[in-house]
Motif scaffolding. Structure first.
Motif, PDB file in Angstrom:
ATOM      1  N   LYS A   5     -22.676  60.037  57.435  1.00 29.81           N
ATOM      2  CA  LYS A   5     -22.301  60.642  58.677  1.00 29.81           C
ATOM      3  C   LYS A   5     -23.049  62.214  58.795  1.00 29.81           C
ATOM      4  N   GLY A   7     -22.302  65.486  61.035  1.00 32.61           N
ATOM      5  CA  GLY A   7     -21.587  66.220  61.797  1.00 32.61           C
ATOM      6  C   GLY A   7     -22.375  66.965  62.988  1.00 32.61           C
ATOM      7  N   GLY A   8     -21.330  67.652  63.739  1.00 32.36           N
ATOM      8  CA  GLY A   8     -22.024  68.464  64.954  1.00 32.36           C
ATOM      9  C   GLY A   8     -22.974  69.478  64.733  1.00 32.36           C
ATOM     10  N   SER A   9     -22.630  70.121  63.469  1.00 32.89           N
ATOM     11  CA  SER A   9     -23.451  71.441  63.190  1.00 32.89           C
ATOM     12  C   SER A   9     -24.737  70.918  62.616  1.00 32.89           C
ATOM     13  N   THR A 221     -22.620  68.114  56.500  1.00 37.28           N
ATOM     14  CA  THR A 221     -22.012  69.109  57.118  1.00 37.28           C
ATOM     15  C   THR A 221     -22.741  70.579  56.964  1.00 37.28           C
ATOM     16  N   ASP A 222     -22.187  71.688  57.090  1.00 33.70           N
ATOM     17  CA  ASP A 222     -22.871  72.736  57.206  1.00 33.70           C
ATOM     18  C   ASP A 222     -22.601  73.759  55.989  1.00 33.70           C
ATOM     19  N   VAL A 223     -21.663  73.196  54.959  1.00 35.37           N
ATOM     20  CA  VAL A 223     -21.608  73.776  53.741  1.00 35.37           C
ATOM     21  C   VAL A 223     -21.966  73.155  52.723  1.00 35.37           C
ATOM     22  N   ALA A 225     -20.522  72.786  49.644  1.00 34.33           N
ATOM     23  CA  ALA A 225     -19.517  72.120  49.106  1.00 34.33           C
ATOM     24  C   ALA A 225     -18.252  72.379  49.728  1.00 34.33           C
ATOM     25  N   ILE A 226     -17.281  71.531  49.374  1.00 33.79           N
ATOM     26  CA  ILE A 226     -15.965  71.803  49.909  1.00 33.79           C
ATOM     27  C   ILE A 226     -15.465  73.136  48.890  1.00 33.79           C
ATOM     28  N   TYR A 227     -14.908  73.968  49.669  1.00 34.14           N
ATOM     29  CA  TYR A 227     -14.527  75.347  48.719  1.00 34.14           C
ATOM     30  C   TYR A 227     -12.897  75.054  48.318  1.00 34.14           C
ATOM     31  N   VAL A 229     -10.618  76.935  48.799  1.00 35.48           N
ATOM     32  CA  VAL A 229      -9.835  77.861  49.905  1.00 35.48           C
ATOM     33  C   VAL A 229     -10.782  77.971  51.037  1.00 35.48           C
ATOM     34  N   ASN A 230     -10.366  77.989  52.154  1.00 34.02           N
ATOM     35  CA  ASN A 230     -11.099  78.213  53.315  1.00 34.02           C
ATOM     36  C   ASN A 230     -12.116  79.563  53.287  1.00 34.02           C
ATOM     37  N   PRO A 231     -13.286  79.165  53.369  1.00 37.45           N
ATOM     38  CA  PRO A 231     -14.166  80.430  53.067  1.00 37.45           C
ATOM     39  C   PRO A 231     -13.961  81.680  54.133  1.00 37.45           C
ATOM     40  N   PHE A 256      -8.167  71.840  55.685  1.00 39.01           N
ATOM     41  CA  PHE A 256      -9.512  71.812  55.145  1.00 39.01           C
ATOM     42  C   PHE A 256     -10.377  70.993  56.250  1.00 39.01           C
ATOM     43  N   ALA A 257     -10.690  71.925  57.228  1.00 38.81           N
ATOM     44  CA  ALA A 257     -11.303  71.069  58.397  1.00 38.81           C
ATOM     45  C   ALA A 257     -12.609  70.343  58.253  1.00 38.81           C
ATOM     46  N   VAL A 258     -13.022  70.471  57.069  1.00 35.92           N
ATOM     47  CA  VAL A 258     -14.180  69.878  56.778  1.00 35.92           C
ATOM     48  C   VAL A 258     -14.433  68.669  56.618  1.00 35.92           C
TER      49      VAL A 258
HETATM   50  N1  LIG Z   1     -12.174  74.579  52.187  1.00 34.79           N
HETATM   51  C1  LIG Z   1     -13.296  74.399  52.794  1.00 34.79           C
HETATM   52  N2  LIG Z   1     -14.528  74.224  52.230  1.00 34.79           N
HETATM   53  C2  LIG Z   1     -15.487  74.140  53.149  1.00 34.79           C
HETATM   54  N3  LIG Z   1     -15.659  74.282  54.494  1.00 34.79           N
HETATM   55  C3  LIG Z   1     -14.446  74.348  55.131  1.00 34.79           C
HETATM   56  C4  LIG Z   1     -12.964  74.784  54.474  1.00 34.79           C
HETATM   57  N4  LIG Z   1     -12.223  74.711  55.234  1.00 34.79           N
HETATM   58  C5  LIG Z   1     -12.713  74.972  56.404  1.00 34.79           C
HETATM   59  N5  LIG Z   1     -14.016  74.704  56.441  1.00 34.79           N
HETATM   60  C6  LIG Z   1     -14.867  74.735  57.541  1.00 34.79           C
HETATM   61  O1  LIG Z   1     -15.279  73.520  57.797  1.00 34.79           O
HETATM   62  C7  LIG Z   1     -16.554  73.641  58.461  1.00 34.79           C
HETATM   63  C8  LIG Z   1     -17.322  72.105  58.552  1.00 34.79           C
HETATM   64  O2  LIG Z   1     -16.688  71.211  59.355  1.00 34.79           O
HETATM   65  P1  LIG Z   1     -16.910  70.978  60.708  1.00 34.79           P
HETATM   66  O3  LIG Z   1     -17.077  72.228  61.384  1.00 34.79           O
HETATM   67  O4  LIG Z   1     -16.029  69.872  61.241  1.00 34.79           O
HETATM   68  O5  LIG Z   1     -18.237  70.226  60.375  1.00 34.79           O
HETATM   69  P2  LIG Z   1     -19.351  69.199  61.079  1.00 34.79           P
HETATM   70  O6  LIG Z   1     -19.810  70.035  62.241  1.00 34.79           O
HETATM   71  O7  LIG Z   1     -20.337  69.074  60.196  1.00 34.79           O
HETATM   72  O8  LIG Z   1     -18.539  68.144  61.309  1.00 34.79           O
HETATM   73  C9  LIG Z   1     -17.148  74.715  57.440  1.00 34.79           C
HETATM   74  O9  LIG Z   1     -18.420  75.298  58.442  1.00 34.79           O
HETATM   75  C10 LIG Z   1     -15.811  75.640  57.185  1.00 34.79           C
HETATM   76  O10 LIG Z   1     -15.909  76.562  58.089  1.00 34.79           O
END
Ligand SMILES: Nc1ncnc2c1ncn2[C@@H]1O[C@H](COP(=O)(O)OP(=O)(O)O)[C@@H](O)[C@H]1O
Ligand SMILES: N[C@@H](CC(=O)OP(=O)(O)O)C(=O)O
Length: 451
Positions: A5, A7-9, A221-223, A225-227, A229-231, A256-258
């Motif tokens: 999958k 994501g939009g980013s 997605t655009d990170v 890793a999952i961090y 805590v919210n970065p 954790f919106a990721v």
């Molecule tokens: N714990 C976390 N680890 C990584 N990203 C996080 C976390 N909490 C929130 N985010 C946010 O989630 C974003 C990615 O999710 P989202 O915008 O839904 O991506 P996509 O466009 O790929 O669906 C990251 O850019 C980051 O700002």
């Protein structure tokens, strides 16, 4: 076979789509590609899904929709232009479909919103399949219905029809051709468009991973890793290399919106690992989410999530614990206004009911208060509108009871109010309720205390 999958980013511009194509071509197991609508290109930009929501709002209001249609079309046109598709059939077709959207009769406004907003993914999947064919990559658009996926329930928070998995199991796909599937949107038995809740392309990917029996569900997605805590609250936090399904479910539920919290459920049922990866750094290992028993925790805490979408109702009455049916009466009142609750921690004389505040209008709150006074006569009733939750999650917390002490000590030293502490029954999470204006500070203090 992998379901992948994006994501939009990852699909916001032609450059991003090119990175997506490179990723698909780098691994021949990547066969089923689920796409979101084009997302934000820069901070402050508007996602196509939100532009489509404006188009729906304007249609309902009877306003002129010429400009919004052109704005949406421009987003797809820019991607087509990047690939040099000047004279093409797809952009006029996208324009036609967009214009057609407000000429259809919908059974309700919710059906209208679902159809409009879900087209962000639908049109993007058609465009991406078209571009892939143009550049010589065998690929085809496929509707979720043709894969066997049918949904039911509310048009903007759809649920999968249980028989879908059997149909998906019987789907025969051609391994020589990539399947490009729109995320977020699906159709009911009557053929109406519905969407999952916002961010729901993750759910489509998870359902297809299970239904088509994938070995791995990759979520780009655009990170990197999952961090932990919210970065945006703690700069450069620790990355999570590996975590369990239930850790991810609790963390995504609490902010954790990721990754969408509902998207964990289908893959849990089929034991398919999830790999969250970065489209802009595809060789980085990302975060692997695996079955609960597949991890021996090294740290007590895996992650700290926070969310301010909550409101709470505090009720106090002496001898509450002695009264048979007290909670039942409260729940009946909530049900009569179609309001669900998230959590209900209680003591001997009081309880706090935590809600997703999007359900609570001032009128509904006034009705609930009135009925509660009539039915259970509380000594004290107070609505706390700005209520945030911090969820501290880790498989290792089961064996580390000192973690909670460390956290509460650190919060007390930082003068942060802690109106609610609730230990989850699974013992892998502790939920704290804090005032919204102290949430970010509390998250920083907890992160410092446990990592
Ligand atoms: N714990 C976390 N680890 C990584 N990203 C996080 C976390 N909490 C929130 N985010 C946010 O989630 C974003 C990615 O999710 P989202 O915008 O839904 O991506 P996509 O466009 O790929 O669906 C990251 O850019 C980051 O700002
Ligand atoms: N486009 C939909 C669904 C989705 O999953 O999007 P994204 O992958 O950009 O989070 C939304 O914005 O809700």
């Amino acid at each position: 076979m992998k379901v992948v999958k994006f994501g939009g980013s990852s699909l916001a511009t032609g450059e991003q789509v090119q990175k997506v194509f490179n990723i698909i071509q780098a691994d021949e197991d990547r066969k089923v590609i689920v796409v979101s609508a084009p997302g934000k290109r820069f901070s402050g930009d508007i996602k196509v899904t939100d532009l489509l929501k404006t188009y729906a709002d304007q249609t309902i209001a009877g306003d002129d929709t010429t400009n919004i249609v052109l704005t949406i079309l421009d987003r797809y046109q820019a991607i087509a232009d990047f690939f040099g598709l000047k004279e093409n059939k797809i952009i006029p077709q996208i324009k036609q479909t967009l214009l057609q959207l407000n000429r259809v009769h919908y059974p309700s406004f919710d059906h209208l919103y679902a159809a409009f907003m879900g087209h962000g993914e639908l049109l993007n999947a058609q465009l991406i399949a078209y571009i892939l064919q143009e550049i010589g990559q065998p690929a085809g658009f496929i509707s979720p219905t043709d894969l066997g996926m049918i949904v039911a329930g509310s048009p903007r928070a759809a649920r999968l029809d249980a028989a879908s998995y059997e149909r998906m199991h019987n789907f025969q796909y051609n391994p020589d051709k990539l399947l490009i599937v729109p995320g977020f949107i699906a159709y009911t038995n009557d053929g109406y468009a519905a969407t999952f809740s916002r961010g729901g392309s993750d759910i489509t990917g998870a359902i297809l991973a299970r239904g088509l029996q994938a070995d791995l569900y990759e979520n780009f997605t655009d990170v990197s890793a999952i961090y932990a805590v919210n970065p945006s609250i703690v700069p450069h936090p620790k990355s999570i290399e590996k975590m369990t399904y239930r850790e991810m479910r609790e963390l995504s539920y609490a902010g954790f919106a990721v990754f969408h919290d509902e998207a964990i459920i289908p893959v849990i049922e089929a034991n398919i690992p999830i790999n969250v990866k970065n489209t802009n750094d595809p060789t980085a290992p990302g975060t692997l989410i695996v079955p609960n028993q597949a991890i021996t925790p090294t740290y007590p805490v895996t992650g700290i999530a926070n969310d301010d979408r909550f409101a709470a109702l505090y009720l106090h009455r002496y001898l509450l614990n002695r009264e048979v049916g007290f909670t039942l009466k409260i729940l009946q009142i909530l049900a009569s206004y179609n309001v669900s609750y998230e959590h209900m921690p209680s003591g001997i004389d009081d309880m706090t009911i935590i809600f997703d505040k999007s359900q609570l209008t001032p009128t509904i709150k006034a009705h609930i208060s009135h009925d509660l006074y009539q039915t259970i006569a509380p000594d004290e009733l107070e609505w706390l509108d700005d209520y945030a939750i911090i969820m501290i999650v880790g498989e290792g917390m089961q064996r580390n009871i000192s973690t909670l002490n460390k956290i509460t000590d650190a919060l007390a030293q930082a003068n942060i109010n802690l109106p609610m502490v609730n230990q989850g029954a699974s013992q892998i999470s502790t939920m704290l309720g804090v005032p919204v204006d102290q949430m970010n500070e509390a998250v920083k203090v907890i992160y410092e205390a446990v990592f």
